[in-house]
Scaffold this active site. Structure first.
Site: not given
Ligand code: PGA
Length: 248
Positions: A9, A11, A95, A97, A165, A171, A209
């Site tokens: 992803n 983003k 997601h 976010e 998640e 992140g 992560s």
């Molecule tokens: P990350 O994000 O690997 O940077 O923690 C995962 C995600 O949001 O899908």
């Protein structure tokens, strides 16, 4: 046996040449991915660009979002049909976010899911608890309620993937331990069992992560079928490292 899948992803990252270099780098390593499927989810604007680069490589194309209406006056939105015509096979839905910054709810996730499936896209439905919810022992009830609401009035599980998640792990550099992740995946498997005979064929991804050095242990758990990767999907070496960690 379920296949394994690692989804990148991206983003809101990459300008054109970065998107193209990243996709090319991943394609160059595609022969080493074994039976694990690689999926790239670049920003909408690079779907065609990335789609051209990965064509015939076995690497798949997905989007990070969609809108549930077919067409019309919805400035800035992207429909399922548009994604299909850009060559997408997958779409990420709900997601954290999107939920946190763009007002998405379990109800909008439900509408998006239904539209994605209607247009024959594979939907990667995201869910996960936040830090306070985990600390208060609410993880299972939050996951269950997100699951029930996302899949309300829905029975077409042929093209559904679920990504667990935990919001506190996205992140942040904090990863759910393999046991914490497996526990929630096991809960999800049980919830799926109440809805569909296909419960043991549905892929459950972990996200939060994921790196090449924690991927092997996570994937060794019985209900962890792959990953949804953010940060580490932006570097060829990191993404390829995760892909390789899934092969045993
Ligand atoms: P990350 O994000 O690997 O940077 O923690 C995962 C995600 O949001 O899908």
């Amino acid at each position: 046996m379920r296949k394994k899948l690692v989804a990148g992803n991206w983003k809101m990252n990459t300008v054109a040449n970065e998107a193209s270099e990243l996709a090319k780098g991943i394609v160059r390593s595609a022969a080493e991915f074994g039976a694990t499927e690689a999926l790239l989810c670049p920003p909408f604007i690079w779907l065609n660009l990335v789609g051209e680069i990965i064509k015939n490589s076995g690497v798949k194309l997905g989007a990070q979002n969609l809108f549930w209406e077919d067409k019309g006056a919805f400035t800035g939105e992207i429909s399922a049909a548009m994604l299909k015509s850009a060559g997408c096979e997958y779409v990420i839905i709900g997601h954290s976010e999107r939920r946190q910054f763009f007002g998405e709810t379990d109800q909008t996730v439900n509408k998006k899911l239904k539209k994605a499936i209607e247009l024959d896209l594979t939907a990667i439905v995201c869910l996960g608890e936040n830090f306070q919810q985990r600390e208060s022992g609410l993880t299972n009830s939050i996951i269950s309620s997100q699951f029930e609401n996302a899949f309300k009035g829905f029975s077409r599980f042929e093209k559904v993937i679920i990504a667990y998640e935990p919001v506190w792990a996205i992140g942040t550099g904090k990863t759910a331990s393999p046991n914490q992740a497996q526990e929630v995946h096991n809960l999800l498997r049980g919830l799926l069992k109440q809805k569909t005979d296909r419960f043991d064929q549905i892929l459950l991804l972990y996200g939060g992560s994921v790196k090449s050095d924690n991927a092997a242990e996570l994937i060794s758990r019985p209900d962890i079928d792959g990953f949804l990767v953010g940060g580490a999907s932006l570097k060829v070496g990191d993404f390829v490292g995760i892909m390789k960690a899934t092969i045993n």
